[in-house]
Every structure is written in C-alpha cells, then in structure tokens.
Design a protein around this motif. Structure first.
Motif, PDB file in Angstrom:
ATOM      1  N   TYR A 185       0.905  -1.264  -0.107  1.00 18.73           N
ATOM      2  CA  TYR A 185      -0.155  -0.019   0.027  1.00 18.73           C
ATOM      3  C   TYR A 185       0.959   1.233   0.013  1.00 18.73           C
ATOM      4  CZ  TYR A 185      -4.761  -2.187   0.703  1.00 18.73           C
ATOM      5  OH  TYR A 185      -5.799  -2.877   0.258  1.00 18.73           O
ATOM      6  N   SER A 186       2.074   1.011   0.738  1.00 18.63           N
ATOM      7  CA  SER A 186       2.835   2.238   0.508  1.00 18.63           C
ATOM      8  C   SER A 186       3.549   2.579  -0.860  1.00 18.63           C
ATOM      9  CB  SER A 186       4.088   2.186   1.684  1.00 18.63           C
ATOM     10  OG  SER A 186       5.147   3.128   1.609  1.00 18.63           O
ATOM     11  N   MET A 187       3.834   1.630  -1.479  1.00 17.09           N
ATOM     12  CA  MET A 187       4.344   1.724  -2.747  1.00 17.09           C
ATOM     13  C   MET A 187       3.370   2.316  -3.635  1.00 17.09           C
ATOM     14  SD  MET A 187       6.304  -1.990  -3.372  1.00 17.09           S
ATOM     15  CE  MET A 187       7.814  -2.414  -2.432  1.00 17.09           C
ATOM     16  N   VAL A 188       1.961   1.659  -3.647  1.00 14.26           N
ATOM     17  CA  VAL A 188       0.985   2.516  -4.391  1.00 14.26           C
ATOM     18  C   VAL A 188       0.937   3.629  -4.227  1.00 14.26           C
ATOM     19  CG1 VAL A 188      -1.398   2.114  -4.803  1.00 14.26           C
ATOM     20  CG2 VAL A 188      -0.255   0.109  -4.733  1.00 14.26           C
ATOM     21  N   SER A 189       0.869   4.143  -2.841  1.00 15.63           N
ATOM     22  CA  SER A 189       0.804   5.667  -2.471  1.00 15.63           C
ATOM     23  C   SER A 189       2.113   6.259  -3.072  1.00 15.63           C
ATOM     24  CB  SER A 189       0.687   5.791  -0.881  1.00 15.63           C
ATOM     25  OG  SER A 189      -0.309   4.947  -0.296  1.00 15.63           O
ATOM     26  N   GLN A 190       2.971   5.883  -3.021  1.00 15.83           N
ATOM     27  CA  GLN A 190       4.208   6.539  -3.453  1.00 15.83           C
ATOM     28  C   GLN A 190       4.202   6.661  -5.094  1.00 15.83           C
ATOM     29  OE1 GLN A 190       7.900   4.595  -2.412  1.00 15.83           O
ATOM     30  NE2 GLN A 190       7.614   5.164  -0.147  1.00 15.83           N
ATOM     31  N   ARG A 191       3.535   5.441  -5.918  1.00 18.36           N
ATOM     32  CA  ARG A 191       3.437   5.828  -7.006  1.00 18.36           C
ATOM     33  C   ARG A 191       2.344   6.745  -7.372  1.00 18.36           C
ATOM     34  NH1 ARG A 191       0.253   0.902 -10.107  1.00 18.36           N
ATOM     35  NH2 ARG A 191      -1.409   2.077  -8.740  1.00 18.36           N
ATOM     36  N   ASP A 192       1.115   6.730  -6.699  1.00 17.46           N
ATOM     37  CA  ASP A 192       0.258   7.836  -7.117  1.00 17.46           C
ATOM     38  C   ASP A 192       0.812   9.243  -6.729  1.00 17.46           C
ATOM     39  OD1 ASP A 192      -1.520   5.797  -7.655  1.00 17.46           O
ATOM     40  OD2 ASP A 192      -2.633   5.778  -5.825  1.00 17.46           O
ATOM     41  N   SER A 193       1.611   9.502  -5.686  1.00 16.68           N
ATOM     42  CA  SER A 193       2.285  10.554  -5.576  1.00 16.68           C
ATOM     43  C   SER A 193       3.033  11.230  -6.491  1.00 16.68           C
ATOM     44  CB  SER A 193       3.100  10.559  -4.329  1.00 16.68           C
ATOM     45  OG  SER A 193       2.272  10.336  -2.881  1.00 16.68           O
ATOM     46  N   LYS A 194       3.724  10.232  -7.187  1.00 17.55           N
ATOM     47  CA  LYS A 194       4.596  10.431  -8.330  1.00 17.55           C
ATOM     48  C   LYS A 194       3.804  10.884  -9.529  1.00 17.55           C
ATOM     49  CE  LYS A 194       8.553   7.425  -7.446  1.00 17.55           C
ATOM     50  NZ  LYS A 194       9.292   6.329  -7.769  1.00 17.55           N
TER      51      LYS A 194
END
Length: 296
Positions: A185-194
């Motif tokens: 979920y943290s990876m998905v959030s980082q991807r969405d932030s990018k």
C-alpha cells in the motif's frame, strides 16, 4: 469417544474432512492396528495418535503457506537478501498482488485457528491422562504401567511443544504478510504521489502556456481598442455622408484635424470603458476568492 474405566475398552466416532483421501485413511487405520497393544492398555493413546495426524496436516499447511509468503515477499521486493526478488517496479500488477496477499492472509488466519485448536487439544489430552490414572487409583483398579504412562505423556508433551512452535510460526507468517500488505500500500501511495506530482507539473506548464496566450490576446485586444475607433471614424467619413471640401484645388481638406480629434476622443472613451470594466471584473473575482478562502 467413550472409555470404560474398569476394562479400558473404548468406543467412538471419527469424522474427517474432505481433504483426507482413502490413502490417508488407510494409513491411519494401519497405524492404529500397529498400536493395538498400546491401545488395549491405555485407550487414551488413540487421542495422541489422532493429535499427531492432525499436527502433520497443520505442518503441511504451514509449509505451504510459508512458501506462499516467501514468493509474495519476492514479488514485492521487500525481503531478506537471501530471497530472490521479482519486483518489476511500476509495471507490477499491484491489484493482483494485493489480492494474492489478502488471500494468503486469510489462509494464515485459518492456520492460526488450527494451531490454537491443536494446542488446546494437546493440553486436554495431557490433563485427561493424569485424571485417568487418578480415577483408576481411586477405584483401586490396576494402574497403567508407569513406563507406558510416562512414555505417552512425553509423546504428548513433544506434540504439544511442536504445536506451540507451529503456532508461533503461523503468527510470524501472519505478521510478515501484514507487513507486506502495508509495504505494498505504501508503494501504491508513492506511485500515486509521483503521478500527482507529474500531473501538477503538467498543470503548471499548461497554466504558464495559458498565461502567455492570455498576454498575447490582451495585446491583440489592446491594439484593437487603439485602432478600432480610427477605423470606425474613417469608415463613416468615407461613406460620403460628410463633405469637407472648400476648394477644388485643395488636395487635403482644411478640416483634416476633425478625423484625428474624433478618433482620439473615441479611442480614449473606449479604452477608459475597458479599464473600468476590467477593474470591476477583477474586484468581483477577488471577492469571490476571499469568500472561498474564508469557507475553507
């Protein structure tokens, strides 16, 4: 299961799930037949044999779940260096990986329930063995040989310790799966932030381009405001409605200044009206922005 305290005879029903095939059932019957002498002396040994079989089933599930967790850890890329990783970055199907993690987490919850039940059964068997000897002693019946009773208790303690270890392993696998879910979920959030940063950067570029286009349009509008009044006056004067000639020999009319005066005055009035309108419009927009900021 029902046991006769006097002659140690026992009767009971055994229910098994769909995962126990005929081969496994025949193997269990052979084990019971091989321990028939022990079962005649102490029928509670049957519970120990069944607990051992149940522990084997739990161990198979634990080993399978352990492999699944290691595979999922490799797919997320968050694991020990000794485990090969297959994380493909942004090209990873995060939705499919999240489903796999939640499915594995559900199986670990079932495994945790199985190991808790195994531990509870082991404690019950151990307590029952002690009470069985006490009841026979109280009724002045022949005691079960101490070596057989001690061996059976040691076997139950061993199975109980193995069940406790299996329960700790299942809980550890459950925590590892939860960690992987949080990491994903943290990876998905980082991807969405990018993605959001990229969208914001594109929006900033679009806003800058719109600002340049707006400046160009303002320049065109300003030039139109300057030259439109003169064009308008020239069109009226050239329509033949007004005659300014005083002598046939004059190339330029003596009243040529009328054109510039009228055009200049009309231009000043037009630009003034435009300035007043823009100030009024900007003040209204500013009030709306202030009202929105107060609401937020």
């Amino acid at each position: 299961m029902r046991i006769n305290i006097v002659d140690c005879s026992a009767i009971g029903l055994y229910f098994h799930g769909d995962d126990l095939n005929d081969r496994e059932l025949n193997r269990l019957l052979k084990r019971l037949h091989g321990h028939r002498r022990l079962l005649r002396v102490n029928p509670l040994a049957l519970l120990g044999i069944l607990m051992e079989e149940y522990g084997r089933a739990c161990e198979r599930d634990r080993a399978r779940n352990d492999k699944d967790v290691i595979t999922l850890e490799g797919r997320t890329g968050m694991t020990t260096p000794r485990i090969a990783t297959e994380y493909a970055g942004d090209s990873t199907d995060h939705e499919l990986l999240i489903k796999a993690l939640h499915s594995c987490n559900t199986m670990l919850i079932f495994l945790d329930n199985m190991t808790n039940f195994e531990v509870a059964v082991g404690k019950f068997i151990k307590e029952t063995l002690t009470k069985f000897q006490m009841i026979r002693e109280r009724r002045l019946l022949e005691m079960i040989p101490a070596d057989i009773d001690d061996t059976l208790i040691q076997v139950i303690e061993y199975l109980l310790n193995a069940a406790e270890m299996r329960r700790y392993q299942a809980q550890s696998l459950h925590r590892r799966t939860q960690t992987q879910i949080n990491v994903l979920y943290s990876m998905v959030s980082q991807r969405d932030s990018k993605v959001n940063i990229s969208v914001a950067e594109d929006s900033r570029k679009i806003a800058a381009a719109a600002k340049r286009d707006s400046l160009a349009m303002k320049t065109v509008s300003m030039l139109t405001l300057v030259f439109l009044p003169g064009t308008f006056v020239a069109a009226i004067f050239s329509a033949g409605i007004f005659h300014f000639e005083r002598a046939a020999t004059n190339v330029v009319s003596d009243l040529w200044w009328v054109y510039f005066v009228v055009s200049g005055l009309l231009m000043i009035v037009t630009v003034g009206i435009w300035i007043v309108y823009m100030r009024w419009r900007n003040s209204g927009i500013q009030k709306e922005e202030e009202t929105l900021e107060k609401i937020l």
